[in-house]
Design a protein around this motif. Structure first.
Motif, PDB file in Angstrom:
ATOM      1  N   ALA A 192      48.861  93.813  14.662  1.00 45.99           N
ATOM      2  CA  ALA A 192      47.586  94.147  15.306  1.00 45.99           C
ATOM      3  C   ALA A 192      46.421  93.980  14.339  1.00 45.99           C
ATOM      4  O   ALA A 192      45.378  93.406  14.686  1.00 45.99           O
ATOM      5  CB  ALA A 192      47.633  95.582  15.839  1.00 45.99           C
ATOM      6  N   SER A 233      59.760  98.897  12.975  1.00 49.43           N
ATOM      7  CA  SER A 233      59.127  98.152  14.067  1.00 49.43           C
ATOM      8  C   SER A 233      57.672  98.587  14.253  1.00 49.43           C
ATOM      9  O   SER A 233      56.799  97.768  14.559  1.00 49.43           O
ATOM     10  CB  SER A 233      59.909  98.327  15.368  1.00 49.43           C
ATOM     11  OG  SER A 233      59.877  99.670  15.791  1.00 49.43           O
ATOM     12  N   GLU A 234      57.387  99.889  14.049  1.00 45.38           N
ATOM     13  CA  GLU A 234      56.016 100.374  14.162  1.00 45.38           C
ATOM     14  C   GLU A 234      55.128  99.752  13.090  1.00 45.38           C
ATOM     15  O   GLU A 234      54.001  99.332  13.369  1.00 45.38           O
ATOM     16  CB  GLU A 234      56.006 101.897  14.040  1.00 45.38           C
ATOM     17  CG  GLU A 234      54.637 102.516  14.172  1.00 45.38           C
ATOM     18  CD  GLU A 234      54.719 104.031  14.116  1.00 45.38           C
ATOM     19  OE1 GLU A 234      55.126 104.649  15.109  1.00 45.38           O
ATOM     20  OE2 GLU A 234      54.379 104.599  13.059  1.00 45.38           O
ATOM     21  N   LEU A 283      52.119 102.809  20.709  1.00 43.89           N
ATOM     22  CA  LEU A 283      53.032 103.256  19.651  1.00 43.89           C
ATOM     23  C   LEU A 283      53.304 104.752  19.738  1.00 43.89           C
ATOM     24  O   LEU A 283      54.425 105.207  19.477  1.00 43.89           O
ATOM     25  CB  LEU A 283      52.457 102.904  18.277  1.00 43.89           C
ATOM     26  CG  LEU A 283      52.461 101.417  17.925  1.00 43.89           C
ATOM     27  CD1 LEU A 283      51.727 101.178  16.608  1.00 43.89           C
ATOM     28  CD2 LEU A 283      53.881 100.872  17.854  1.00 43.89           C
ATOM     29  N   GLU A 321      55.614  96.877  11.571  1.00 41.16           N
ATOM     30  CA  GLU A 321      55.416  95.465  11.918  1.00 41.16           C
ATOM     31  C   GLU A 321      54.343  95.315  12.992  1.00 41.16           C
ATOM     32  O   GLU A 321      53.496  94.420  12.926  1.00 41.16           O
ATOM     33  CB  GLU A 321      56.740  94.869  12.395  1.00 41.16           C
ATOM     34  CG  GLU A 321      57.771  94.690  11.293  1.00 41.16           C
ATOM     35  CD  GLU A 321      59.139  94.293  11.822  1.00 41.16           C
ATOM     36  OE1 GLU A 321      59.336  94.316  13.072  1.00 41.16           O
ATOM     37  OE2 GLU A 321      60.014  93.958  11.001  1.00 41.16           O
ATOM     38  N   THR A 322      54.372  96.210  13.983  1.00 45.26           N
ATOM     39  CA  THR A 322      53.382  96.142  15.061  1.00 45.26           C
ATOM     40  C   THR A 322      51.976  96.422  14.539  1.00 45.26           C
ATOM     41  O   THR A 322      51.011  95.732  14.904  1.00 45.26           O
ATOM     42  CB  THR A 322      53.736  97.146  16.173  1.00 45.26           C
ATOM     43  OG1 THR A 322      55.025  96.826  16.702  1.00 45.26           O
ATOM     44  CG2 THR A 322      52.710  97.122  17.294  1.00 45.26           C
ATOM     45  N   VAL A 352      46.875  99.697  21.145  1.00 46.98           N
ATOM     46  CA  VAL A 352      48.087  99.571  20.329  1.00 46.98           C
ATOM     47  C   VAL A 352      48.558 100.957  19.876  1.00 46.98           C
ATOM     48  O   VAL A 352      49.750 101.280  19.966  1.00 46.98           O
ATOM     49  CB  VAL A 352      47.838  98.650  19.116  1.00 46.98           C
ATOM     50  CG1 VAL A 352      49.011  98.705  18.135  1.00 46.98           C
ATOM     51  CG2 VAL A 352      47.612  97.207  19.577  1.00 46.98           C
TER      52      VAL A 352
END
Length: 202
Positions: free
Chosen positions: A192, A184-185, A169, A187-188, A165
């Protein structure tokens, strides 16, 4: 003539010399002779402190990571486990920067590990960097497991997942992106971390 007092000072000189060699060229093979000569100690002294090349490489990479991340948020128990783990993972991404800085970092990584012939030295250098990254993530997961936030078991698959991940990113940071990349980062990263914390035991 090499100085060699056989003390903890020689260990520090060895680590400093090896770190300087890696700073000059990350693919440098940390040979016993080269590092000992740079540190001004005998090869016997180096072997006393670091019996294998891997022990030396792991120690110097741990030193570098400790300097990059001196304050480890995983121990801040005033925050929930998921927030602490996200903060730790964000620390890994921070040095790469965004935009031009991220592109320069990935360009350097390409030139160091992908473009050259895949020699034993190149593979060893990459494995050492990857191993140290994995060591950091495994440490964070172990701390959380000791607190009961994760099961006490082998974290190899979780570490691999989180490193993948992070790698994705960091590439995304180097690519043309929307203004909302931080959103968005984040949220990712939370997605994870939630997968890790909520996954059923194998």
């Amino acid at each position: 003539m090499a100085r060699d007092d056989g003390s903890a000072g020689s260990r520090e000189r060895i680590l400093a010399a090896a770190a300087a060699m890696l700073a000059e060229d990350v693919t440098t093979r940390l040979s016993v002779r080269a590092v000992a000569a740079r540190a001004g100690v005998s090869t016997g002294s180096l072997r006393f402190h670091f019996p294998t090349q891997r022990a030396l490489q792991d120690a110097v990479l741990a030193r570098i990571y400790d300097q990059i991340f001196p304050d480890d948020p995983i121990h801040d128990r005033s925050l929930p486990a998921r927030d602490r783990l996200v903060s730790c993972l964000r620390q890994v991404l921070a040095p790469a920067g965004v935009g031009e800085q991220a592109r320069a970092a990935w360009g350097a990584a390409y030139q160091t590990f992908i473009a050259p012939e895949q020699t034993a030295e190149v593979r060893a250098a990459y494995r050492a960097v990857e191993r140290e990254g994995g060591r950091r993530v495994e440490y964070w997961l172990t701390v959380l497991a000791d607190e009961g936030a994760l099961p006490r078991e082998d974290h190899t698959r979780r570490v691999r997942f989180l490193l993948t991940v992070l790698q994705g990113l960091s590439i995304e940071r180097a690519l043309p992106a929307e203004d909302s990349i931080l959103k968005s980062e984040t949220e990712t990263l939370y997605l994870a971390v939630d997968c890790i914390l909520n996954a059923p035991t194998a």
